[in-house]
Design a protein around this motif. Structure first.
Motif, PDB file in Angstrom:
ATOM      1  N   SER A   1       0.794  -1.268   0.087  1.00  0.00           N
ATOM      2  CA  SER A   1       0.021   0.066  -0.034  1.00  0.00           C
ATOM      3  C   SER A   1       0.941   1.360  -0.071  1.00  0.00           C
ATOM      4  N   GLN A   2       0.118   2.320  -0.558  1.00  0.00           N
ATOM      5  CA  GLN A   2       0.956   3.573  -0.705  1.00  0.00           C
ATOM      6  C   GLN A   2       1.163   4.025   1.059  1.00  0.00           C
ATOM      7  N   GLN A   3       0.104   3.509   1.866  1.00  0.00           N
ATOM      8  CA  GLN A   3       0.273   3.880   3.144  1.00  0.00           C
ATOM      9  C   GLN A   3       1.572   3.530   3.918  1.00  0.00           C
ATOM     10  N   ILE A   4       1.958   2.306   3.532  1.00  0.00           N
ATOM     11  CA  ILE A   4       3.446   1.770   4.343  1.00  0.00           C
ATOM     12  C   ILE A   4       4.583   2.724   3.705  1.00  0.00           C
ATOM     13  N   LYS A   5       4.407   3.015   2.311  1.00  0.00           N
ATOM     14  CA  LYS A   5       5.488   3.677   1.803  1.00  0.00           C
ATOM     15  C   LYS A   5       5.559   5.057   2.548  1.00  0.00           C
ATOM     16  N   GLN A   6       4.558   5.588   2.493  1.00  0.00           N
ATOM     17  CA  GLN A   6       4.395   6.892   3.334  1.00  0.00           C
ATOM     18  C   GLN A   6       4.723   6.790   4.763  1.00  0.00           C
ATOM     19  N   GLU A   7       4.459   5.705   5.421  1.00  0.00           N
ATOM     20  CA  GLU A   7       4.753   5.753   6.941  1.00  0.00           C
ATOM     21  C   GLU A   7       6.539   5.518   6.948  1.00  0.00           C
ATOM     22  N   ILE A   8       6.838   4.818   5.919  1.00  0.00           N
ATOM     23  CA  ILE A   8       8.435   4.621   6.002  1.00  0.00           C
ATOM     24  C   ILE A   8       9.019   5.940   5.752  1.00  0.00           C
ATOM     25  N   GLU A   9       8.615   6.612   4.637  1.00  0.00           N
ATOM     26  CA  GLU A   9       9.130   7.933   4.596  1.00  0.00           C
ATOM     27  C   GLU A   9       9.128   8.850   5.776  1.00  0.00           C
ATOM     28  N   LYS A  10       8.091   8.882   6.320  1.00  0.00           N
ATOM     29  CA  LYS A  10       7.829   9.743   7.564  1.00  0.00           C
ATOM     30  C   LYS A  10       8.820   9.224   8.517  1.00  0.00           C
ATOM     31  N   LEU A  11       8.698   8.055   8.868  1.00  0.00           N
ATOM     32  CA  LEU A  11       9.768   7.561   9.834  1.00  0.00           C
ATOM     33  C   LEU A  11      11.336   7.976   9.629  1.00  0.00           C
ATOM     34  N   ARG A  12      11.681   7.851   8.384  1.00  0.00           N
ATOM     35  CA  ARG A  12      13.038   8.457   8.092  1.00  0.00           C
ATOM     36  C   ARG A  12      13.142   9.979   8.414  1.00  0.00           C
ATOM     37  N   GLU A  13      12.308  10.557   7.855  1.00  0.00           N
ATOM     38  CA  GLU A  13      12.274  11.930   8.108  1.00  0.00           C
ATOM     39  C   GLU A  13      12.224  12.219   9.517  1.00  0.00           C
ATOM     40  N   ASP A  14      11.697  11.740  10.187  1.00  0.00           N
ATOM     41  CA  ASP A  14      11.603  11.838  11.755  1.00  0.00           C
ATOM     42  C   ASP A  14      12.790  11.630  12.501  1.00  0.00           C
ATOM     43  N   ILE A  15      13.317  10.504  12.007  1.00  0.00           N
ATOM     44  CA  ILE A  15      14.731  10.007  12.585  1.00  0.00           C
ATOM     45  C   ILE A  15      15.860  11.033  12.253  1.00  0.00           C
TER      46      ILE A  15
ATOM     47  N   MET B   1      13.275   3.812  15.180  1.00  0.00           N
ATOM     48  CA  MET B   1      14.281   3.076  14.661  1.00  0.00           C
ATOM     49  C   MET B   1      13.621   1.661  14.567  1.00  0.00           C
ATOM     50  N   LYS B   2      13.237   0.992  15.575  1.00  0.00           N
ATOM     51  CA  LYS B   2      12.687  -0.292  15.661  1.00  0.00           C
ATOM     52  C   LYS B   2      11.669  -0.423  14.512  1.00  0.00           C
ATOM     53  N   ARG B   3      10.727   0.312  14.697  1.00  0.00           N
ATOM     54  CA  ARG B   3       9.715   0.482  13.792  1.00  0.00           C
ATOM     55  C   ARG B   3      10.268   0.493  12.274  1.00  0.00           C
ATOM     56  N   LEU B   4      11.164   1.421  12.111  1.00  0.00           N
ATOM     57  CA  LEU B   4      11.649   1.634  10.646  1.00  0.00           C
ATOM     58  C   LEU B   4      12.273   0.163  10.132  1.00  0.00           C
ATOM     59  N   LYS B   5      12.962  -0.323  11.045  1.00  0.00           N
ATOM     60  CA  LYS B   5      13.566  -1.661  10.825  1.00  0.00           C
ATOM     61  C   LYS B   5      12.831  -2.600  10.296  1.00  0.00           C
ATOM     62  N   GLU B   6      11.795  -2.748  11.289  1.00  0.00           N
ATOM     63  CA  GLU B   6      10.594  -3.693  10.972  1.00  0.00           C
ATOM     64  C   GLU B   6      10.026  -3.814   9.589  1.00  0.00           C
ATOM     65  N   LEU B   7       9.736  -2.602   9.389  1.00  0.00           N
ATOM     66  CA  LEU B   7       8.963  -2.235   8.064  1.00  0.00           C
ATOM     67  C   LEU B   7      10.053  -2.507   6.870  1.00  0.00           C
ATOM     68  N   GLU B   8      11.148  -2.256   7.042  1.00  0.00           N
ATOM     69  CA  GLU B   8      12.271  -2.429   5.899  1.00  0.00           C
ATOM     70  C   GLU B   8      12.490  -3.829   6.016  1.00  0.00           C
ATOM     71  N   GLU B   9      12.389  -4.606   6.666  1.00  0.00           N
ATOM     72  CA  GLU B   9      12.484  -6.073   6.544  1.00  0.00           C
ATOM     73  C   GLU B   9      11.496  -6.709   5.932  1.00  0.00           C
ATOM     74  N   LYS B  10      10.174  -6.382   6.237  1.00  0.00           N
ATOM     75  CA  LYS B  10       9.058  -6.787   5.760  1.00  0.00           C
ATOM     76  C   LYS B  10       8.819  -6.204   4.277  1.00  0.00           C
ATOM     77  N   TYR B  11       9.269  -5.242   4.176  1.00  0.00           N
ATOM     78  CA  TYR B  11       9.418  -4.627   2.645  1.00  0.00           C
ATOM     79  C   TYR B  11      10.548  -4.442   1.952  1.00  0.00           C
ATOM     80  N   PRO B  12      11.553  -5.297   2.053  1.00  0.00           N
ATOM     81  CA  PRO B  12      12.946  -5.013   1.536  1.00  0.00           C
ATOM     82  C   PRO B  12      13.054  -4.204   0.239  1.00  0.00           C
ATOM     83  N   GLN B  13      12.162  -4.550  -0.484  1.00  0.00           N
ATOM     84  CA  GLN B  13      12.116  -3.364  -1.758  1.00  0.00           C
ATOM     85  C   GLN B  13      12.108  -2.053  -1.560  1.00  0.00           C
ATOM     86  N   LEU B  14      11.831  -1.742  -0.391  1.00  0.00           N
ATOM     87  CA  LEU B  14      11.542  -0.267   0.210  1.00  0.00           C
ATOM     88  C   LEU B  14      12.984   0.319   0.816  1.00  0.00           C
ATOM     89  N   LYS B  15      13.850  -0.766   1.084  1.00  0.00           N
ATOM     90  CA  LYS B  15      15.082  -0.310   1.657  1.00  0.00           C
ATOM     91  C   LYS B  15      15.786   0.737   0.703  1.00  0.00           C
TER      92      LYS B  15
END
Ligand code: AMP
Ligand code: ZN
Length: 664
Positions: free
Chosen positions: A2-16, A40-54
């Protein structure tokens, strides 16, 4: 996805990124460490789940780490020069005149003055605002590619902030270590019995060249940006503007840089820091004065080695000369033997100095120093004073490395060929008895409840315990002499000591603290030799025949058990009634028999050591890193990088619950 995940990842990176900046660059954190870790933990989790977004610039690369075989080299786009040094204001004034002569008569010359940070210079390349490479200076033309290591430094942004970032830029600056981090690192090293770093700069250069970026991340390196290399798409006219741009981009710059209207003003600032530098949280060895205007810089150009538009003003090191009374050796808390020069007391930078470290025996040769010589000493930061050089050879040469420990007279052993550390390996040596006893009584060794730091310290200080075996001869009356000891407490400790006599041989071997013999090796040795007597008879060659015992361990065991003091100790253990038996592996067969397991994260019902011991008892192999040969990775709470590696390599991952099922 989902677009939502992508956005969450972007938001996390921005925040960190923002919080990294607030914390490491501005020293003005807005959230707690815990909140940061959660992001950081949440971001790691998401990147592990969606490695294509690393991505390569995600903040997670700062911690993930990887081990390199060696460094590649990188050619700097623009050469990295060193600086000409000056040591007096006269020399500075001469330089100022040369600068004026190199420009049009009457031209106004502003200077920027900065701290000369005592670290290691680095060249960090950003392409379209993204960190693409990090290199050491090397020979000025090419340096080592330490990109992964540079990325672990939180003060270095992975992505530049703001909209006006240049297409391409080489940002140069100093990688360095804060004095408090340097001290903490040395403390850690001392605990591990390793040779210490002489000063923060050495610690920095040692760290930036580690091949395992996971280790570098733990070293808390820091960074100040101070210079400009090749660039395109950048429109600035002065160094001062550049510094302000760096700040806008989120780079960390030194807060004490100043713009001066002439050299006199700069000289005033040099004077100001001469004493004040003692109070800084990092070390500087001088000040750097730079012509502010980039157009003037261009016209002045470079010599072979350095820019004509910049110069270093070096502070006299806090130095003094004195005479070496004699060279002695010091035994550290882990038995490491360090040579020390005993000096005729001399004042240096406000304190009286009586000793200087010689670091190791190679240093004696390098300095070619002997008792009776006059030497130049120097104090670097807060570290023990060092000897710079011999100024007058008066003494006798040829220091002989002692064969015996000055404290216990036990044999001094050189760890391994090529190593510079020598140590006293007698566990009863007073110089390191305290540490040894703590280990001996610890949970993974003899497990003596109540034998904590304060008890052990008192026992050693009062001379009530002179070797490990002495604790088995302690009486209740003895213990009542210790602080805070009453009838009940003394009784409990006596009981705990008594109980520990039944501990298996493997724990006793481990407890002896033989270098390189960890729990696993101790277990293997106990399984093969069945008694301390057999182990004492074992020759190097016998030990080498054991699959799990490499040459370094074998040598260490042979040295240790070959000592007279070890024989005495073991005799005493017997007299005290230690059983030191080992149940020979009538392997409790289970699903893990013959399998290799790796543990990661925290488990609820076992400590790491307990779990690994269980595995060994069942004929399995507990390993510390994931490889092709790993059968299972047992993941507890908060698993680390081993978990990710296992995933990558397709190794089966099981939970603590499943592990418990398997060992039933
Ligand atoms: P040296 O190694 O003595 O030739 O001095 C040159 C080095 O000083 C450069 O390579 C830089 O890494 C370092 N340095 C430290 N602080 C600064 C600074 N503020 N500006 C320029 N160079 C600096
Ligand atoms: Zn000793």
């Amino acid at each position: 996805m989902s677009q939502q995940i992508k956005q969450e990842i972007e938001k996390l990176r921005e925040d960190i990124r923002r919080h990294d900046y607030l914390y490491y660059v501005l020293s003005r954190p807005e959230i707690s460490d815990k909140e940061y870790d959660d992001l950081m933990k949440r971001l790691k989790e998401l990147e592990e789940k969606y490695p294509q977004l690393k991505t390569e610039d995600s903040p997670t690369v700062r911690v993930s780490g990887g081990v390199l075989e060696g460094f590649k080299t990188i050619r700097h786009r623009q050469k990295m020069y060193s600086l000409d040094n000056t040591y007096s204001f006269e020399e500075l004034k001469d330089w100022d005149k040369r600068v004026a002569r190199g420009l049009r008569a009457g031209e106004k010359i502003d200077y920027v003055i900065e701290h000369k940070i005592d670290g290691v210079s680095a060249n960090i390349t950003y392409e379209k605002g993204r960190l693409s490479a990090g290199a050491t200076r090397g020979d000025g033309e090419t340096g080592e590619d330490v990109t992964q290591n540079i990325k672990t430094i939180r003060a270095v942004p992975l992505v530049l902030m703001g909209s006006a970032v240049p297409d391409f830029i080489e940002i140069r600056g100093e990688v360095y270590m804060e004095i408090k981090d340097f001290k903490a690192l040395n403390k850690e090293k001392e605990k591990e019995g390793e040779v210490l770093f002489a000063n923060p700069r050495n610690a920095t250069s040692g760290s930036i060249k580690l091949l395992d970026s996971g280790l570098v991340a733990k070293r808390r390196l820091n960074f100040f940006a101070h210079s400009l290399g090749e660039n395109s798409g950048l429109s600035i006219a002065t160094q001062w503007e550049y510094i302000n741009k760096l700040k806008e981009w989120g780079m960390r710059t030194n807060p004490y840089s100043r713009l001066c209207k002439d050299l006199d003003e700069a000289i005033g600032i040099c004077k100001e820091w001469e004493d004040k530098r003692e109070k800084l949280s990092y070390e500087i060895d001088g000040m750097v004065i730079k012509v502010n205007s980039l157009s003037q810089q261009r016209r002045l150009g470079f010599t072979q080695k350095s820019p004509r538009w910049a110069v270093a003003y070096k502070y006299a090191a806090r130095q003094a000369t004195t005479k070496v009374k004699r060279i002695i050796v010091n035994v550290g808390r882990t038995g490491v033997i360090t040579p020390v020069a005993e000096l005729e007391p001399v004042a240096c930078g406000g304190v009286t100095i009586k000793h200087a470290t010689l670091h190791n025996f190679d240093e004696i040769k390098r300095l070619n120093i002997g008792a009776g010589d006059r030497v130049l000493i120097q104090r670097a930061g807060e570290v023990i004073p060092q000897i710079v050089k011999v100024v007058e050879k008066k003494g006798k040469r040829g220091f002989i490395i002692p064969k015996n420990c000055p404290v216990c007279n036990g044999k001094i052993v050189k760890e391994k060929e090529g190593d510079v550390a020598y140590r006293c390996i007698n566990p009863s040596c007073a110089a390191h008895l305290f540490r040894g006893l703590l280990h001996f009584s610890g949970r993974s060794a003899m497990d003596i409840q109540g034998m904590g730091e304060s008890v052990v310290l008192q026992l050693c200080r009062k001379g009530m315990v002179k070797d490990f075996a002495d604790i088995y001869f302690l009486k209740k009356e003895d213990l009542l002499k210790l602080e805070l000891f009453k009838e009940k407490k003394a009784g409990n400790l006596i009981e705990a000591v008594e109980k520990s006599k039944k501990q298996p041989l493997s724990r006793l071997i481990f407890g002896l603290g033989v270098r390189h013999v960890g729990e696993k090796a101790a277990y293997v040795l106990a399984q093969k030799f069945h008694s301390l007597d057999n182990l004492m008879k074992a020759k190097y060659e016998d030990l080498r025949k054991i699959y799990e015992v490499g040459p370094v361990i074998a040598q260490s065991i042979a040295d240790f058990f070959g000592q007279e003091s070890t024989r005495q100790l073991i005799k005493k253990f017997k007299a005290a009634g230690l059983e030191a038996r080992e149940e020979i592996r009538s392997v409790k067969r289970s699903l893990i028999t013959g399998k290799t397991l790796v543990f990661t994260g925290e488990m609820e019902d076992f400590s790491r050591n307990e779990a690994e011991r269980l595995v060994r008892e069942m004929g399995g192999n507990a390993s510390s890193s994931v490889s092709k040969n790993t059968d299972f990775v047992v993941a507890g709470g908060n698993p680390g990088s081993k978990y990710e590696n296992a995933k990558k390599m397709g190794v089966k991952i099981i939970s603590e619950k499943e592990f418990k099922e398997m060992i039933k």
